[in-house]
Design a protein around this motif. Structure first.
Motif, PDB file in Angstrom:
ATOM      1  N   LEU A   1      -0.093   6.044  -1.440  1.00  0.00           N
ATOM      2  CA  LEU A   1       1.150   5.301  -1.642  1.00  0.00           C
ATOM      3  C   LEU A   1       1.578   5.442  -3.093  1.00  0.00           C
ATOM      4  CD1 LEU A   1       0.066   2.045   0.215  1.00  0.00           C
ATOM      5  CD2 LEU A   1       1.408   3.921   1.159  1.00  0.00           C
ATOM      6  N   ASP A   2       2.812   5.097  -3.381  1.00  0.00           N
ATOM      7  CA  ASP A   2       3.305   5.146  -4.758  1.00  0.00           C
ATOM      8  C   ASP A   2       2.930   3.855  -5.478  1.00  0.00           C
ATOM      9  OD1 ASP A   2       4.441   7.643  -4.465  1.00  0.00           O
ATOM     10  OD2 ASP A   2       6.331   6.826  -3.691  1.00  0.00           O
ATOM     11  N   PRO A   3       2.303   3.945  -6.654  1.00  0.00           N
ATOM     12  CA  PRO A   3       1.930   2.727  -7.387  1.00  0.00           C
ATOM     13  C   PRO A   3       3.092   2.198  -8.214  1.00  0.00           C
ATOM     14  CG  PRO A   3       1.145   4.647  -8.576  1.00  0.00           C
ATOM     15  CD  PRO A   3       1.822   5.160  -7.325  1.00  0.00           C
ATOM     16  N   GLU A   4       3.023   0.921  -8.533  1.00  0.00           N
ATOM     17  CA  GLU A   4       3.981   0.326  -9.463  1.00  0.00           C
ATOM     18  C   GLU A   4       3.323  -0.864 -10.151  1.00  0.00           C
ATOM     19  OE1 GLU A   4       6.490  -2.858  -6.824  1.00  0.00           O
ATOM     20  OE2 GLU A   4       7.254  -0.808  -6.872  1.00  0.00           O
ATOM     21  N   VAL A   5       3.970  -1.323 -11.227  1.00  0.00           N
ATOM     22  CA  VAL A   5       3.472  -2.489 -11.958  1.00  0.00           C
ATOM     23  C   VAL A   5       3.848  -3.733 -11.168  1.00  0.00           C
ATOM     24  CG1 VAL A   5       3.589  -3.793 -14.102  1.00  0.00           C
ATOM     25  CG2 VAL A   5       3.704  -1.292 -14.159  1.00  0.00           C
ATOM     26  N   LEU A   6       2.848  -4.529 -10.840  1.00  0.00           N
ATOM     27  CA  LEU A   6       3.094  -5.756 -10.086  1.00  0.00           C
ATOM     28  C   LEU A   6       3.241  -6.965 -11.000  1.00  0.00           C
ATOM     29  CD1 LEU A   6       0.494  -5.162  -7.243  1.00  0.00           C
ATOM     30  CD2 LEU A   6       2.935  -4.617  -7.228  1.00  0.00           C
TER      31      LEU A   6
END
Length: 1284
Positions: free
Chosen positions: A47-52
């Motif tokens: 999956l594509d990561p992002e800053v949570l």
């Protein structure tokens, strides 16, 4: 509490810059969940990561901050908050971040530290993508290096962990929300990775890894909606932990369950080392390590590969530490994610790291890369348009020594543990592991640093410090042929350029310290000589036994003098990127036994939650209490730790808003260890203070001085030009001044007076300017002569007749002599004939034994052949040599050497023979340059000592000659002589902290502009080359303790030198005017005290252990020049009078000059007290007499002792029952520096010593056996006199 200091202060305290939670987006997880419920998860997907979520300090609520800031409003700053992705809009708590609307995905605008790119961070935290798993996986840690646009680095530690994908909670947005629209079928068997990333300004890789490991133990067992709170609390803890100051103090914090240690850097110039430096040695053979180092030194385009993301950063960082203090100044990205692979196409130098899966792809697509496979320990090159990337080998002898030492290391801890019992305590076991690693790291750093010193040590021989010039061409000529390619590539790099800048600035960094500590005795001796470098007999003998005898000797001479390493039979030079066979080289490669420096720990207090102002205030209060307690229990002389405690307490007080307390701590730090004084921070603190606070601070004298110090320094002159110029031959005509500069830049000679004579020689009979062609011819002639001398090979039978430090400086053509046919050789000591045929040695004469030198002609058939005749004192036979066209030149040279030796013997000054050698070699170069009938006349302009001997036959007076033992020149190698302002002799003593050579007695010499040179008084060689204490004239020195020398300066500061490290990290700034004298009072029952005085009449008493002023008083009049301690009273010389006061400043008596002497226009210059005779001896300005008062009645007229021929008195000391008076007077009709030795009992002048060519400026006694005198700037030498 206060929220901290103003934003512009840039506090060097908190470890944390930013903490982030990263993972897959909510939408992608929802899709994944739906798929998983329908089909189940059989294969992990990406999956594509992002800053949570992002957490940025400070972590205090605004309400608390406003209350706490009431008393320090000036320290308020805009709060930086945490943020989370905006999904919905419930009521939020300011410190918990925001939960937003799904339709508004952009994050809240918060202040993110520079160098952290939130867009790139997810890719770096998940460099291989977010891979969903069907079963739990182990936690995984890797490391990041982030660089901003200015080149400043921050460091990240990332911990990945897996959690099951639940159907009832969205655990990544901070709150629990029931999603009734979601399917309720279980998604068991789906595990999603999340990452916590901690970003710090410091590379605390192991420590932050430990911290994150502790955090993960909590995250695994907490509810999903509690994750953010746990991370926020964790980030808050880290933000409150200060970074330890440079030095031996490490900080310990209880992160539960681990005790985490944050190590300090060794000194302000060194990097933080918090990683296992032996990792590359486990991955690569030593030969491969050297090849990697070569690739970095030559600034190649380098890519590391590994299947372990963590190893990429750790191994790359280890190599950076190996090369300290040479900095890598190019792109440094040790981890490239899958989406960043195009970075390796960059055309400039870089160091990057990729996953091993991409090895084939990168090697095919990119040209000219160095590909380093960590997993296999191999180094290869990618395809290149230029066929092969030419990677040179590191210089062979240095490489072999490195390999041998690395092979001797014990890299496996299991060997260390074999005989130890098992540790039953987790933290105890970790402490043992840390101690072992610290010792191993220290050894590896020493080995790597010695490699650098071996490779670059001789660079300094080709530098001109005055004009910041490096003669790269000449340096390369001295390198061995097999090493040429390496040096040619390295010399063009940014790394080497920054290295040159540091050398030319005389920076005492790790390289300089290692160079100094491993210097051979010959190199130390050469530091006191100014003659050109030549191959000594000792080095010739070593060279003959070397297996590299096939190498031209000119190259071999400059190979590093490796300590304690016998050179084994060497293999052939290996080609680039091939294996070097080191069999047979493992017997002598023992590791230097370098014990790591002692370290200490300080345990940081617990941080209690919830994190509100009161809890943080309590934490800071506990911190200050613990620091104050530790300071109370310190030994009085442990200034090393005391300085670190002051530093930490100052920071904590600053964070509390206690500005006055913080400044007082920083003031004490400034006195205790100026090396770690945070000047910019203190300046920012002062500028942020309100007017009332500033006024309150300036009411304290110590703070007033500190404030002026930091603010004044900010307004100093702009940074000096630090450019490095490469030596180039001139292209325009040169007048005298330009010619002097060019010759100094060339490294031929530095002394301006000699260059003036050279200018006269080269311009005889023509306009007083030198054209570029003449300079070029002269330069080439000099260098060719130098090269020929290096290539002289003397047979062993000949070398037996010479001293080991003799060098052949000149060799004639083959000539006929009355002792056979051969070549005449000249060393610094003698002339001898190197006979032809069967090479042999025939002594002609030592220069000392010459009685007469003549140039004549002898008849041969119908011709007259120019012949040199030398008559010796001890032989009847006259040596004759038919030198033909060389005769006139040899006549000049032999006479100059003879005169130089005669003067050297008369004046006990070996510098004369060194100067004569320089003159002789310049004559030779001038004749070779001009090649005209006038060449000999031109060369005669350089016959300085011969003319001096003939024109001014000044025999040294017998008394002077008998008393004088030796002369040394602190200005050797300088462009002009420098005045000796102050001298101090310190006796030798054995101290566990010292090396053997450091235990020798020392002579400390203060020159102009704050320069200090230290001589080893057992051999009169330079122990420590010039270092500076301030930039003003130095007035006085004293040895306060066995490891401290105090120096008083015109700039009103007392500088304290550590005798072991030869560094000045302590300054006493309580005086407001020039410090004029220092005296010591020692007692068994009381701590040692030092009294200091300044010209404004201030007298201070110092406790040597604490460096605190124990008493202070001000004399009513100024002009205070010196003080003495006698019978518990201080005797103070103020010019117009000598005042006798108690140690607390109460006046008891006064000797006024106008009441006791008729000469009312004079003033006291100096005085001495003789307790046994109860007398006071003094000298007055403008008078050539010494005055003696009886201490019983100072009102009586003084006795007078006239000093015949004296025109000025400048100094006076007492030695046994003698008074030595230094000054200036006439000798043989010329002004000279003179010393008068007066018998204190008979009150008569026993000896009148003609000491120097200039005024005697300083005198000191060496254990009452010798007296040392220093002269003014016309001569700038030190004489050593025997005391009868």
């Amino acid at each position: 509490m206060a929220e901290g200091a103003p934003q512009h202060l840039s506090l060097p305290s908190g470890l944390l810059e930013l903490c982030a939670l990263l993972g897959a987006s909510r939408d992608s997880l929802r899709d994944l969940e739906q798929v998983a419920q329908k089909k189940g998860v059989k294969n992990p997907s990406s999956l594509d990561p992002e800053v949570l979520s992002v957490f940025v300090p400070p972590f205090i609520s605004k309400e608390d901050s406003q209350v706490a800031s009431a008393n320090c409003a000036t320290l308020g700053k805009t709060r930086r908050r945490s943020f989370r992705k905006k999904r919905e809009k419930p009521k939020t708590e300011p410190w918990k971040g925001l939960v937003g609307d799904p339709r508004a995905p952009e994050p809240e605008d918060v202040s993110i530290p520079g160098g952290v790119d939130l867009l790139a961070l997810p890719q770096l935290c998940f460099p291989g993508g977010v891979c969903v798993a069907s079963e739990p996986r182990e936690d995984y840690v890797h490391f990041l290096v982030l660089t901003d646009v200015c080149g400043n680095r921050t460091y990240g530690v990332v911990a990945q962990y897996y959690r099951p994908l639940h159907d009832e909670y969205c655990f990544y947005n901070g709150k629990a929300h029931w999603e009734s629209s979601w399917p309720t079928v279980s998604t068991a068997g789906v595990f999603v990775p999340f990452a916590v990333c901690v970003v710090s300004r410091f590379p605390y890789y192991n420590s932050l890894k430990d911290c994150l490991s502790c955090l993960l133990t909590h995250l695994k067992f907490c509810k999903d909606f509690e994750v953010d709170n746990h991370i926020k609390d964790f980030a808050a803890k880290l933000s409150l932990i200060p970074s330890p100051p440079p030095g031996p103090l490490h900080l310990v914090f209880n992160m539960k369950p681990l005790q985490v240690v944050f190590p300090s850097r060794v000194d302000p110039e060194s990097p933080v080392v918090d990683l296992d430096l032996h990792l590359p040695l486990l991955c690569f053979r030593p030969e491969k390590v050297l090849q990697v180092l070569t690739c970095i030194l030559t600034e190649q385009r380098i890519v590391f590969f590994s299947s372990d993301w963590a190893l990429l950063t750790l191994v790359a960082e280890c190599f950076m530490v190996y090369l300290h203090p040479l900095p890598w100044q190019h792109t440094f990205v040790p981890i490239l994610s899958d989406q960043m692979l195009d970075f390796v196409m960059a055309p400039t130098s870089f160091l990057m790291g990729c996953h091993l899966d991409h090895f084939d792809e990168v090697s095919k697509e990119a040209d000219g890369l160095i590909l380093i496979n960590i997993d296999q320990g191999s180094i290869t090159c990618s395809k290149s348009l230029d066929n092969d990337v030419d990677i040179p080998d590191i210089p062979l002898l240095a490489a072999q020594t490195f390999i041998q030492r690395v092979q001797s290391l014990r890299l496996h801890r299991e060997l260390h543990l074999a005989h130890l019992s098992s540790s039953t305590d987790l933290n105890e076991g970790r402490a043992h592991r840390r101690a072992w690693q610290q010792a191993l790291n220290s050894q590896i750093q020493q080995i790597a640093l010695q490699l650098l010193v071996s490779v670059f040590r001789e660079v300094k021989n080709h530098l001109n410090y005055e004009h910041r010039v490096f003669n790269s061409e000449e340096f390369l000529k001295t390198r061995a042929p097999g090493d040429q390619l390496f040096y040619k590539q390295v010399l063009d790099t940014y790394m080497f350029h920054s290295f040159l800048k540091a050398r030319l600035s005389r920076r005492m960094d790790a390289f300089a310290q290692m160079d100094l500590s491993t210097q051979s005795e010959e190199d130390r001796l050469n530091g006191t000589l100014i003659s050109p470098r030549r191959l000594t007999v000792e080095k010739m003998a070593t060279q003959k036994s070397s297996p590299r005898h096939g190498t031209p000797r000119r190259m071999v001479v400059s190979m590093p003098d490796l300590q304690d390493i016998a050179v084994p039979e060497l293999p052939p030079r290996n080609l680039s990127l091939r294996v070097m066979d080191t069999t047979g080289c493992n017997s002598n490669g023992t590791v230097l036994n370098v014990a790591p420096k002692s370290t200490y720990t300080f345990k940081i207090p617990e941080i209690h939650f919830p994190l509100v102002s009161q809890c943080v205030q309590a934490y800071y209060t506990d911190f200050v209490t613990l620091l104050s307690k530790a300071m109370r229990f310190l030994a009085p002389d442990n200034s090393l730790l005391l300085a670190r405690y002051f530093y930490l307490r100052g920071l904590v007080n600053l964070m509390q808003g206690q500005l006055l307390s913080a400044l007082l701590d920083f003031q004490n730090l400034y006195k205790t260890d100026v090396g770690i004084f945070p000047a910019d921070l203190v300046k920012g603190t002062v500028e942020s203070m309100s007017a009332p606070e500033r006024a309150q601070a300036e009411r304290t004298p110590e703070l007033r001085r500190l404030i002026s110090e930091v603010l004044d320094k900010a307004g100093e002159a702009p940074k000096a030009d630090d450019r490095v110029k490469n030596f180039e031959l001139p292209r325009q005509h040169m007048q005298l001044d330009d010619f002097v500069k060019r010759v100094q830049e060339s490294g031929i000679v530095k002394d301006a007076s000699i260059i003036h004579r050279l200018f006269e020689a080269l311009t005889v009979g023509q306009q007083k300017q030198i054209d570029p062609e003449t300079f070029k011819d002269f330069y080439n002639c000099w260098k060719e002569t130098e090269a020929e001398a290096q290539e002289v090979s003397l047979p062993s039978l000949v070398m037996e007749h010479l001293d080991k430090n003799e060098c052949v400086y000149k060799l004639s053509s083959s000539v006929k002599t009355n002792r056979g046919v051969g070549k005449i050789a000249m060393t610094q000591k003698r002339l001898f004939l190197l006979t032809e045929g069967r090479a042999g040695y025939v002594e002609i004469s030592t220069f000392r034994n010459i009685e007469e030198v003549r140039s004549t002609t002898v008849a041969f058939l119908l011709r007259r052949i120019p012949t040199l005749k030398i008559k010796m004192v001890s032989k009847k036979e006259v040596f004759e040599a038919n030198l033909k066209t060389e005769c006139d030149l040899w006549h000049l040279m032999v006479k100059e050497m003879w005169a130089g030796k005669k003067l050297a013997d008369e004046h006990k000054d070996p510098q004369y023979i060194q100067q004569a050698l320089t003159n002789v070699l310049l004559m030779d170069a001038v004749v070779g340059t001009l090649q005209s009938p006038a060449a000999i006349y031109a060369a005669s302009k350089l016959s300085y000592f011969d003319k001096m001997k003939n024109e001014m036959p000044m025999a040294v007076p017998k008394t002077t000659s008998e008393t004088l033992k030796h002369k040394i020149n602190p200005s050797a190698g300088e462009t002009l002589p420098q005045a000796i302002d102050v001298l101090l002799y310190t006796p030798g003593h054995l101290d566990p902290a010292e090396k053997i050579e450091d235990a020798h007695p020392k002579l400390w010499c203060g020159l102009n502009e704050g320069k200090v040179i230290v001589f080893d008084a057992s051999s009169w060689t330079i122990h420590q080359h010039c270092f500076r204490v301030g930039t003003s004239k130095l007035n006085c020195m004293v040895m306060a303790e066995q490891n401290q020398v105090w120096i008083g300066s015109e700039d009103s500061i007392i500088y304290i030198i550590n005798i072991h490290s030869m560094s000045c990290n302590k300054q006493l700034t309580d005086h407001r005017a020039s410090v004029t004298d220092l005296i010591v009072q020692s007692g068994k029952k009381v701590p040692s005290e030092v009294y200091s005085c300044s010209v404004d009449g201030t007298v201070l008493a110092w406790n040597v252990s604490t460096l605190r002023v124990t008493s202070r008083f001000q004399l009513p009049c100024g002009g205070l020049t010196s003080i003495r301690l006698h019978s518990g009273r201080l005797w103070c010389c103020t010019g117009d009078s000598i005042m006798i006061v108690t140690t607390n400043g109460f006046p008891r008596q006064e000797l006024k000059i106008d009441e006791n002497l008729k000469e009312t226009s004079t003033s006291f210059l100096c005085f001495q007290i003789l307790p046994e005779q109860e007398q006071l001896w003094a000298a007055c300005a403008g008078y050539s007499e010494v005055y003696i008062w009886s201490l019983k009645d100072l009102s009586q007229r003084p006795e007078r002792i006239p000093l015949q021929g004296c025109s000025e008195v400048s100094c006076m000391i007492r030695v046994k029952q003698q008074i030595w008076v230094g000054g200036r007077g006439l000798s043989q009709g010329k002004p000279k520096g003179k010393i008068y030795v007066i018998d204190a009992e008979r009150k008569t002048v026993e000896k009148e010593l003609v000491a120097h060519a200039d005024t005697v400026r300083a005198l000191c006694s060496a254990e009452d056996r010798y007296v040392l005198s220093g002269s003014g700037r016309e001569e700038g030498k030190i004489a050593i006199w025997k005391v009868e």
